[in-house]
Design an enzyme around this catalytic site. Structure first.
Site, short mmCIF file in Angstrom:
data_model
loop_
_atom_site.label_atom_id
_atom_site.label_comp_id
_atom_site.label_asym_id
_atom_site.label_seq_id
_atom_site.Cartn_x
_atom_site.Cartn_y
_atom_site.Cartn_z
N ARG A 13 23.84 28.89 52.79
CA ARG A 13 22.76 29.83 53.05
C ARG A 13 21.65 29.20 53.88
O ARG A 13 21.18 29.74 54.83
CB ARG A 13 22.17 30.33 51.73
CG ARG A 13 23.04 31.32 51.04
CD ARG A 13 22.65 31.50 49.62
NE ARG A 13 23.00 30.31 48.84
CZ ARG A 13 22.98 30.27 47.52
NH1 ARG A 13 22.58 31.30 46.85
NH2 ARG A 13 23.34 29.18 46.89
N LYS B 44 28.40 25.90 29.91
CA LYS B 44 27.44 26.60 30.76
C LYS B 44 27.56 28.10 30.51
O LYS B 44 28.49 28.75 30.99
CB LYS B 44 27.76 26.29 32.23
CG LYS B 44 26.55 26.19 33.14
CD LYS B 44 26.96 25.66 34.50
CE LYS B 44 26.43 26.53 35.63
NZ LYS B 44 26.99 26.16 36.93
N SER C 42 22.51 34.66 42.87
CA SER C 42 22.72 35.33 41.58
C SER C 42 21.49 35.13 40.70
O SER C 42 21.06 36.04 40.00
CB SER C 42 23.95 34.76 40.88
OG SER C 42 25.10 34.97 41.65
N HIS D 223 28.08 36.67 48.20
CA HIS D 223 29.43 36.21 47.88
C HIS D 223 30.47 37.10 48.59
O HIS D 223 31.44 36.62 49.15
CB HIS D 223 29.71 36.29 46.38
CG HIS D 223 28.88 35.38 45.53
ND1 HIS D 223 28.11 35.83 44.49
CD2 HIS D 223 28.71 34.03 45.55
CE1 HIS D 223 27.51 34.81 43.90
NE2 HIS D 223 27.85 33.70 44.52
P1 ADP Z 1 27.76 27.76 41.98
O1 ADP Z 1 27.27 27.84 40.58
O2 ADP Z 1 28.96 26.91 42.21
O3 ADP Z 1 26.68 27.58 43.03
P2 ADP Z 1 27.84 30.49 42.88
O4 ADP Z 1 28.71 31.55 42.37
O5 ADP Z 1 26.37 30.69 42.78
O6 ADP Z 1 28.36 29.19 42.19
O7 ADP Z 1 28.17 30.22 44.39
C1 ADP Z 1 29.45 29.96 44.83
C2 ADP Z 1 29.42 29.72 46.32
O8 ADP Z 1 28.90 30.85 46.97
C3 ADP Z 1 28.55 28.54 46.75
O9 ADP Z 1 29.17 27.92 47.84
C4 ADP Z 1 27.28 29.20 47.17
O10 ADP Z 1 26.61 28.44 48.17
C5 ADP Z 1 27.81 30.48 47.78
N1 ADP Z 1 26.82 31.55 47.80
C6 ADP Z 1 26.08 32.02 46.78
N2 ADP Z 1 25.25 33.01 47.20
C7 ADP Z 1 25.48 33.15 48.52
C8 ADP Z 1 24.93 33.98 49.56
N3 ADP Z 1 23.94 34.83 49.31
N4 ADP Z 1 25.42 33.84 50.78
C9 ADP Z 1 26.39 32.94 51.05
N5 ADP Z 1 26.94 32.13 50.15
C10 ADP Z 1 26.50 32.22 48.90
#
Ligand code: ADP
Length: 159
Positions: free
Chosen positions: A90, A41, A128, A17
């Site tokens: 990703r 959630k 995450s 992120h």
């Molecule tokens: P959601 O529950 O909406 O997927 P996240 O917080 O997991 O929320 O992710 C938010 C955004 O960050 C999404 O676009 C996800 O693809 C991106 N994201 C999550 N992890 C990574 C990573 N390791 N590298 C790049 N983008 C990421």
């Protein structure tokens, strides 16, 4: 003023992120990291904890702001006058869902574009969900998240 919204759950924020946030902060005047507020959630971290942890790790970026939103993302983007929604991509596995969301959002609000940013290769397998799983099982998560997040995760699972 070019303003982008980067939405997500951030439960918790990872180096993936942060990589996306840093790239976006170089491209836009202001980046609003918007934590989704979803009553139904429940994550590992409470909504307030997720906001506070994010705040701490982006404090050194003057043009990054942490906010919250509920309801439709495009409505929120319009409300804060953002022209762009940022999402991280990703791997191919992200593509289908993200493609669908981007096109749906465009249908709902033609004035907001979705921009996809790719993180450094070493973060492409990072999520995450996996970080939480490794922390829960007592594995080393130090290379996946900033120090303060690793500490917070260890604390969660030591209870
Ligand atoms: P959601 O529950 O909406 O997927 P996240 O917080 O997991 O929320 O992710 C938010 C955004 O960050 C999404 O676009 C996800 O693809 C991106 N994201 C999550 N992890 C990574 C990573 N390791 N590298 C790049 N983008 C990421």
């Amino acid at each position: 003023m070019r303003r982008a919204v980067y939405p997500g759950s951030f439960d918790p924020v990872t180096n993936g992120h942060l990589d996306v946030i840093e790239r976006a902060s170089r491209l836009y005047d202001e980046v609003i990291v918007a934590v989704a507020h979803n009553e139904s959630k429940t994550g590992l971290f409470s909504f307030e904890e997720r906001m506070a942890l994010l705040q701490e790790v982006v404090a050194h970026h003057p043009n990054v702001r942490i906010t919250q939103f509920s309801g439709l993302l495009v409505d929120y983007a319009r409300q804060v006058q953002a022209q762009v929604i940022i999402r991280g991509l990703r791997a191919v596995s992200d593509f289908e869902y993200e493609f669908q969301m981007a096109l749906m959002n465009r249908k709902l609000e033609g004035g907001v574009e979705t921009m996809f940013l790719m993180p450094k290769e070493e973060y492409t397998y990072l999520s995450s969900r996996l970080v939480k799983e490794i922390a829960r099982l007592g594995g080393n998560i130090d290379v996946f998240v900033p120090d303060s997040i690793a500490r917070a995760l260890r604390e969660k699972f030591s209870r």
